[in-house]
Design a protein around this motif. Structure first.
Motif, PDB file in Angstrom:
ATOM      1  N   PRO A  50      42.482  43.975  40.526  1.00 52.15           N
ATOM      2  CA  PRO A  50      42.982  43.111  41.598  1.00 52.15           C
ATOM      3  C   PRO A  50      41.822  42.565  42.425  1.00 52.15           C
ATOM      4  N   GLY A  51      42.029  41.415  43.029  1.00 51.00           N
ATOM      5  CA  GLY A  51      40.993  40.867  43.880  1.00 51.00           C
ATOM      6  C   GLY A  51      41.116  39.371  44.047  1.00 51.00           C
ATOM      7  N   VAL A  52      40.072  38.790  44.646  1.00 50.22           N
ATOM      8  CA  VAL A  52      39.996  37.350  44.863  1.00 50.22           C
ATOM      9  C   VAL A  52      39.109  36.761  43.778  1.00 50.22           C
ATOM     10  N   TYR A  53      39.579  35.725  43.105  1.00 55.18           N
ATOM     11  CA  TYR A  53      38.854  35.138  41.978  1.00 55.18           C
ATOM     12  C   TYR A  53      38.668  33.642  42.208  1.00 55.18           C
ATOM     13  N   THR A  54      37.497  33.171  41.842  1.00 50.46           N
ATOM     14  CA  THR A  54      37.210  31.740  41.873  1.00 50.46           C
ATOM     15  C   THR A  54      37.351  31.209  40.459  1.00 50.46           C
ATOM     16  N   VAL A  55      38.284  30.260  40.290  1.00 45.45           N
ATOM     17  CA  VAL A  55      38.572  29.725  38.960  1.00 45.45           C
ATOM     18  C   VAL A  55      38.525  28.210  39.025  1.00 45.45           C
TER      19      VAL A  55
ATOM     20  N   ASP B 267      46.513  30.289  46.173  1.00 42.83           N
ATOM     21  CA  ASP B 267      47.686  30.831  45.498  1.00 42.83           C
ATOM     22  C   ASP B 267      47.552  32.337  45.286  1.00 42.83           C
ATOM     23  N   VAL B 268      48.695  32.986  45.195  1.00 46.47           N
ATOM     24  CA  VAL B 268      48.747  34.414  44.899  1.00 46.47           C
ATOM     25  C   VAL B 268      49.481  34.606  43.567  1.00 46.47           C
ATOM     26  N   ILE B 269      48.838  35.317  42.648  1.00 45.45           N
ATOM     27  CA  ILE B 269      49.487  35.697  41.388  1.00 45.45           C
ATOM     28  C   ILE B 269      49.798  37.184  41.490  1.00 45.45           C
ATOM     29  N   HIS B 270      51.085  37.496  41.467  1.00 51.72           N
ATOM     30  CA  HIS B 270      51.515  38.873  41.663  1.00 51.72           C
ATOM     31  C   HIS B 270      52.185  39.410  40.397  1.00 51.72           C
ATOM     32  N   VAL B 271      51.699  40.565  39.919  1.00 50.78           N
ATOM     33  CA  VAL B 271      52.246  41.228  38.728  1.00 50.78           C
ATOM     34  C   VAL B 271      53.081  42.412  39.189  1.00 50.78           C
TER      35      VAL B 271
ATOM     36  N   LEU C  18      41.521  44.319  48.505  1.00 56.85           N
ATOM     37  CA  LEU C  18      42.876  44.529  48.004  1.00 56.85           C
ATOM     38  C   LEU C  18      42.954  45.867  47.292  1.00 56.85           C
ATOM     39  N   THR C  19      44.073  46.527  47.411  1.00 55.78           N
ATOM     40  CA  THR C  19      44.258  47.851  46.812  1.00 55.78           C
ATOM     41  C   THR C  19      44.210  47.771  45.303  1.00 55.78           C
ATOM     42  N   ARG C  20      43.383  48.604  44.666  1.00 62.26           N
ATOM     43  CA  ARG C  20      43.307  48.634  43.217  1.00 62.26           C
ATOM     44  C   ARG C  20      44.407  49.515  42.658  1.00 62.26           C
ATOM     45  N   VAL C  21      44.893  49.130  41.469  1.00 65.95           N
ATOM     46  CA  VAL C  21      45.991  49.861  40.831  1.00 65.95           C
ATOM     47  C   VAL C  21      45.429  50.704  39.706  1.00 65.95           C
ATOM     48  N   SER C  22      45.758  51.973  39.677  1.00 64.71           N
ATOM     49  CA  SER C  22      45.299  52.839  38.605  1.00 64.71           C
ATOM     50  C   SER C  22      46.180  52.649  37.387  1.00 64.71           C
ATOM     51  N   GLY C  23      45.767  53.267  36.290  1.00 65.69           N
ATOM     52  CA  GLY C  23      46.585  53.218  35.084  1.00 65.69           C
ATOM     53  C   GLY C  23      46.194  52.114  34.143  1.00 65.69           C
TER      54      GLY C  23
ATOM     55  N   ILE D 193      35.768  18.635  38.805  1.00 67.06           N
ATOM     56  CA  ILE D 193      36.960  19.187  39.452  1.00 67.06           C
ATOM     57  C   ILE D 193      36.554  20.382  40.295  1.00 67.06           C
ATOM     58  N   ARG D 194      37.150  20.497  41.428  1.00 69.25           N
ATOM     59  CA  ARG D 194      36.809  21.566  42.363  1.00 69.25           C
ATOM     60  C   ARG D 194      37.180  22.939  41.806  1.00 69.25           C
ATOM     61  N   SER D 195      36.584  23.965  42.343  1.00 64.96           N
ATOM     62  CA  SER D 195      36.994  25.336  42.079  1.00 64.96           C
ATOM     63  C   SER D 195      37.978  25.773  43.150  1.00 64.96           C
ATOM     64  N   VAL D 196      38.846  26.694  42.782  1.00 64.45           N
ATOM     65  CA  VAL D 196      39.832  27.197  43.737  1.00 64.45           C
ATOM     66  C   VAL D 196      39.771  28.715  43.758  1.00 64.45           C
ATOM     67  N   ARG D 197      40.235  29.271  44.880  1.00 70.02           N
ATOM     68  CA  ARG D 197      40.280  30.732  45.025  1.00 70.02           C
ATOM     69  C   ARG D 197      41.722  31.181  44.934  1.00 70.02           C
ATOM     70  N   VAL D 198      41.954  32.168  44.088  1.00 72.70           N
ATOM     71  CA  VAL D 198      43.300  32.712  43.934  1.00 72.70           C
ATOM     72  C   VAL D 198      43.241  34.220  44.123  1.00 72.70           C
ATOM     73  N   TYR D 199      44.370  34.783  44.470  1.00 73.58           N
ATOM     74  CA  TYR D 199      44.484  36.214  44.731  1.00 73.58           C
ATOM     75  C   TYR D 199      45.309  36.844  43.613  1.00 73.58           C
TER      76      TYR D 199
END
Length: 561
Positions: free
Chosen positions: A148-153, A211-215, A12-17, A134-140
């Motif tokens: 930015p990236g894929v995270y296991t939570v 799931d996707v969490i978008h800022v 995934l494209t990283r955001v500068s700043g 409880i299972r772990s899930v992958r979110v974006y």
């Protein structure tokens, strides 16, 4: 796509700043150091969000999925204590009952679903169902986040938990436009200000696998600094006004001026630059992005003296000594009257009026005079050349004596006393305006005269009628061999100084200071003999030091020791 925990190497494209943005740097450049983006402490705090939330209470809307562990207890007509895993088909298996589809079932409905299937086989039983592991899930994490990236939570992690794993929104990312997307649907839109300002997490939903969490990008920013409870840079939503920004900052401080704000509009910097908003009339205005608001303190600016109440201490020979708060326009004579007036034993000639503003000015001038004195002494010493051992010893002795004098003078502090032009037989004090913090001290009539310095017997001596300063010096044994009688001076009870070096008929000293009449409370000081170089004569005569800088009689003991 392989797992990339912590977003490491994510495609995934990283955001500068991720650092300080331009507006924050601009606000600090204006002189408001330490002002940062509101909510920054949540994003950069030490609290860890790395641990999956597997130990908390499971919410009723948690959706059971593959790899969740269920704990099932049955009792009554059948006894069983089971721990079963949800398989990849979304089912669990119970002996003598069979398989039950549980994937996609809300946790709040889970007991009813399982009980209905068990009831097809058994009667008269009780059942309890809970979640174990409880299972772990992958979110974006996408958009304007720091990592930015894929995270296991953990399966119980919410939007905020997952967002903090990525470091939170970047400097260019919004705290108020965060979306949780599930497939093509937007499950929730989250405003972190609800959490920061109200403690409201109602929109903070539990994430699911995929799931996707978008800022989104940051919105308009406004800085509010000065006398508010929480100066910061705030992100605004459409429709928010000046009053909303003040509320976000926790309101005004206890000493703030609540009637006005200054605003520096970014759009008008080349023209008007700074304007003033009157409150509450202008509180409905909408500030623009990049504007800087400033709240003022109501106590920092000094009010006009004519409008100030004065806190004054009246002490000594008055009927009601104490501290008084007096209205504007009160004078020293009126203040003494409000304190009950003078007692019969009051010695008006010795009245002391000390003032803080005068003390500060005296101290500054005194320190500067001492620095000049040291500079002149160093310059004079540098030009002296000894041609014999005796001269060298003399120079060394002179240098030591002068250094010792300077050190003694450094121990002395001006008192801030204002010299009142009083006559020895005065019965009323001058009618002078009072300042806040003034102290008026009216002493009792003394019966002695003090003698210090290079005399044989320093001390206080009873004053008999008609005695002169010379008579009092004789009571002290007269000047010693190492004294400088020509520099003798008298510190009078009213704060003025009379010196043997003066020759003005205004003081009546044509015949010398020893010829004048001694007054009760006089302090006579005979200095030690010192080398009369030009700089000591022109710059620092004893009379100048005592008179100009308000050095009191108590300081003479310091100079003597």
């Amino acid at each position: 796509m392989p797992d990339r925990d912590e977003g490491a190497g994510s495609p995934l494209t990283r955001v500068s700043g991720a650092g300080v943005d331009e507006f924050e740097a601009y606000v600090r450049k204006l002189g408001y150091a330490g002002v940062q983006r509101f909510g920054q402490e949540l994003l950069t705090g030490k609290a860890s969000y790395d641990t999956a939330e597997s130990s908390g209470l499971v919410p009723a809307d948690y959706v059971v999925g593959t790899d969740d562990e269920l704990q099932i207890a049955l009792w009554g007509s059948v006894d069983a204590d089971l721990r079963v895993m949800v398989d990849r088909s979304g089912r669990i298996s119970i002996p003598r009952v069979g398989t039950i589809m549980v994937a996609g079932v809300r946790y709040g409905d889970l007991t009813e679903v399982i009980s209905r299937r068990v009831g097809q086989v058994f009667r008269n039983y009780q059942i309890s169902v809970s979640l174990g592991q409880i299972r772990s899930v992958r979110v974006y994490l996408t958009g304007y986040v720091k990592r930015p990236g894929v995270y296991t939570v953990g399966g119980l992690s919410s939007v905020v938990n997952a967002l903090m794993r990525s470091g939170g929104p970047a400097s260019a990312g919004s705290l108020r436009s965060i979306e949780l997307r599930r497939g093509k649907d937007t499950i929730t839109r989250y405003d972190l200000y609800d959490l920061l300002l109200k403690g409201d997490r109602s929109a903070d939903r539990v994430v699911q696998n995929g799931d996707v969490i978008h800022v989104g990008p940051i919105g308009p920013q406004v800085a509010l600094v000065g006398s508010v409870n929480r100066p910061a840079i705030f992100e605004m939503k459409p429709g928010e006004k000046v009053a909303d920004i003040v509320a976000m900052a926790g309101g005004f401080t206890a000493v703030a001026d609540r009637n006005r704000l200054a605003i520096e509009r970014l759009d008008d910097r080349s023209k008007t630059r700074i304007t003033q908003l009157s409150l509450p009339e202008d509180s409905a205005q909408a500030p623009g992005s990049g504007d800087v608001l400033r709240a003022f303190s109501a106590v920092e600016a000094t009010q006009p003296v004519a409008r100030q109440n004065k806190r004054v201490r009246i002490e000594g020979e008055v009927l009601k000594p104490g501290e008084y708060v007096l209205p504007p326009g009160v004078t020293t004579r009126m203040a003494v009257g409000l304190a009950g007036g003078l007692t019969p034993n009051a010695y008006v000639y010795g009245t002391e009026l000390t003032r803080e503003s005068v003390r500060v000015a005296q101290q500054q001038s005194y320190d500067r005079a001492l620095r000049d004195m040291e500079t002149e002494f160093a310059r004079a010493s540098a030009t002296q050349r000894a041609i014999s051992a005796d001269e060298a010893a003399t120079f060394e002795q002179r240098s030591t004596a002068t250094s010792r004098l300077i050190e003694k003078l450094r121990q002395v502090r001006p008192t801030g006393r204002i010299v009142l032009q009083l006559e020895p037989d005065a019965s009323t004090i001058p009618d002078l305006p009072i300042e806040d913090g003034d102290r008026v001290y009216v002493p009792a009539r003394p019966t002695t005269v003090s003698v210090f310095g290079s005399v044989f017997n320093s001390g206080a001596f009873l004053l008999e009628s008609g005695r002169t300063v010379g008579d009092v010096l004789n009571l002290a044994g007269g000047p010693t061999r190492g004294s400088d009688p020509g520099s003798t001076f008298v510190l009078r009870p009213n704060g003025s100084v009379l010196s043997q070096l003066q020759r003005s008929s205004f003081f009546g000293l044509v015949g010398g200071v020893t010829k004048i009449k001694a007054e009760p409370g006089d302090t006579v000081f005979v200095p030690e003999m010192m080398n009369k170089t030009t700089w000591t004569q022109d710059l620092k005569e004893w009379t100048q030091i005592m008179y100009q800088f308000g050095i009191g009689a108590a300081a003479l003991k310091t100079l003597q020791n």
